[in-house]
Enzyme design. Structure first.
Site, short mmCIF file in Angstrom:
data_model
loop_
_atom_site.label_atom_id
_atom_site.label_comp_id
_atom_site.label_asym_id
_atom_site.label_seq_id
_atom_site.Cartn_x
_atom_site.Cartn_y
_atom_site.Cartn_z
N ASP A 169 0.81 -1.24 0.00
CA ASP A 169 0.00 0.00 0.00
C ASP A 169 0.84 1.29 0.00
O ASP A 169 0.54 2.22 0.76
CB ASP A 169 -0.95 0.01 1.21
CG ASP A 169 -1.92 -1.16 1.20
OD1 ASP A 169 -1.81 -2.02 0.32
OD2 ASP A 169 -2.79 -1.21 2.09
N ASP A 221 -4.44 -0.76 -1.78
CA ASP A 221 -5.72 -0.58 -1.13
C ASP A 221 -6.62 0.05 -2.19
O ASP A 221 -6.23 1.05 -2.81
CB ASP A 221 -5.52 0.35 0.08
CG ASP A 221 -6.48 0.09 1.21
OD1 ASP A 221 -6.84 -1.08 1.44
OD2 ASP A 221 -6.87 1.07 1.89
N HIS A 271 -10.59 0.80 -2.83
CA HIS A 271 -11.96 0.74 -2.30
C HIS A 271 -12.99 1.38 -3.24
O HIS A 271 -12.74 2.46 -3.78
CB HIS A 271 -12.03 1.51 -0.98
CG HIS A 271 -11.14 0.98 0.11
ND1 HIS A 271 -11.08 -0.34 0.46
CD2 HIS A 271 -10.27 1.63 0.94
CE1 HIS A 271 -10.22 -0.48 1.47
NE2 HIS A 271 -9.71 0.69 1.77
N HIS A 275 -17.49 2.22 0.33
CA HIS A 275 -16.86 1.22 1.19
C HIS A 275 -17.24 1.37 2.67
O HIS A 275 -17.34 2.49 3.19
CB HIS A 275 -15.33 1.30 1.06
CG HIS A 275 -14.64 0.08 1.58
ND1 HIS A 275 -13.95 0.05 2.77
CD2 HIS A 275 -14.57 -1.18 1.08
CE1 HIS A 275 -13.47 -1.17 2.96
NE2 HIS A 275 -13.83 -1.92 1.94
N HIS A 298 -10.49 7.09 1.51
CA HIS A 298 -9.12 6.95 1.02
C HIS A 298 -9.03 5.86 -0.03
O HIS A 298 -9.86 4.94 -0.05
CB HIS A 298 -8.16 6.61 2.19
CG HIS A 298 -8.42 5.26 2.77
ND1 HIS A 298 -9.44 5.02 3.68
CD2 HIS A 298 -7.85 4.05 2.55
CE1 HIS A 298 -9.46 3.74 4.00
NE2 HIS A 298 -8.51 3.12 3.31
N LYS A 341 -6.87 -4.93 -3.02
CA LYS A 341 -7.56 -5.43 -1.82
C LYS A 341 -8.51 -4.38 -1.28
O LYS A 341 -8.33 -3.19 -1.54
CB LYS A 341 -6.52 -5.82 -0.76
CG LYS A 341 -5.70 -4.65 -0.26
CD LYS A 341 -4.62 -5.16 0.67
CE LYS A 341 -3.95 -4.03 1.41
NZ LYS A 341 -4.88 -3.18 2.19
N CYS A 390 -1.96 -2.74 7.70
CA CYS A 390 -1.87 -3.64 6.55
C CYS A 390 -0.58 -4.44 6.52
O CYS A 390 -0.59 -5.60 6.10
CB CYS A 390 -2.11 -2.86 5.27
SG CYS A 390 -3.84 -2.31 5.17
C1 VGL Z 1 -4.65 0.81 5.74
C2 VGL Z 1 -6.22 1.71 7.12
C3 VGL Z 1 -7.17 1.61 6.14
C4 VGL Z 1 -3.24 0.38 5.53
C5 VGL Z 1 -5.60 0.68 4.75
O1 VGL Z 1 -2.79 0.29 4.36
O2 VGL Z 1 -2.55 0.12 6.54
N1 VGL Z 1 -4.98 1.31 6.92
N2 VGL Z 1 -6.86 1.08 4.96
ZN ZN Z 2 -8.24 1.07 3.34
#
Ligand code: VGL
Ligand code: ZN
Length: 206
Positions: free
Chosen positions: A8, A46, A48, A52, A81, A108, A153
């Protein structure tokens, strides 16, 4: 075979993004230096849909940081995000230009109803992202993991990788936490679960 797994490293997690992780920009040069050292490089995104479940904005009256109960379990609420296709979901500056050296991208959090901190499975362990199959087909048995965020993550990805039987190294200087003061504690916990800790310096002699 050894594979690099970049978690990510996207605009929204960098300073100026929607869910900034302190000092997240500092992981980019670490990732870039390591890209050439590994025969296989995989990155997660990430990714979404706008509706979401993890977005506080989709729960009227709820605020970022609150935890809600969903049919799939508790869910931390985040700012909007990494919306699929948006600028925030693109690779961070530097990594975007090096994307040609990434062999495979795994998306994901694509299901609106359930979050996916791990790059392997959603948070309910209901569906696989396909990452395990991909890595096994390529012959990868040892993973070097870095990225964002250490306490979400990266952590969930490393825990799943260990449970799946991969040998896992966490590249400490390539990780940053949402809660910066949790970084060392999380790394220690991952070590207790069987991950080994390393640094880019150890991996790149000279
Ligand atoms: C993440 C919070 C929400 C991460 C992703 O990549 O750690 N944290 N979505
Ligand atoms: Zn996320």
């Amino acid at each position: 075979m050894e594979a690099l797994l970049l978690i990510d490293i996207q605009n929204d997690f960098l300073p100026g993004g929607a869910l900034p992780v302190p000092q997240a920009d500092q992981v980019v040069p670490v990732a870039l230096r390591l890209l050439d050292r590994f025969p296989l490089c995989v990155a997660s995104k990430d990714w979404h849909p706008r509706e979401h479940v993890s977005f506080a904005a989709n729960h009227p009256g709820r605020r970022v940081g609150e935890v809600i109960q969903t049919p799939h379990g508790p869910q931390v609420l985040w700012p909007v995000h990494c919306v699929e296709g948006s600028w925030g979901a693109e690779f961070a500056p530097g990594l975007a230009e090096a994307a040609g050296r990434i062999d495979h991208v795994v998306f994901k959090g694509t299901d609106a109803q359930i979050d996916s901190y791990s790059a392997f499975f959603d948070n309910g362990h209901l569906r696989s992202t396909g990452l395990e199959d991909y890595l096994r087909r390529q012959g990868a048995d040892t993973l070097y993991v870095l990225g964002l965020a250490t306490d979400y993550c990266v952590r969930w990805t490393v825990e799943d990788a260990l449970k799946l039987g991969f040998a896992v190294w966490v590249v400490q200087d390539g990780c940053r936490a949402v809660e910066a003061d949790k970084q060392q504690q999380v790394l220690q916990q991952l070590q207790q679960q069987g991950a080994r800790l390393t640094t880019s310096q150890e991996l790149l002699p000279g």
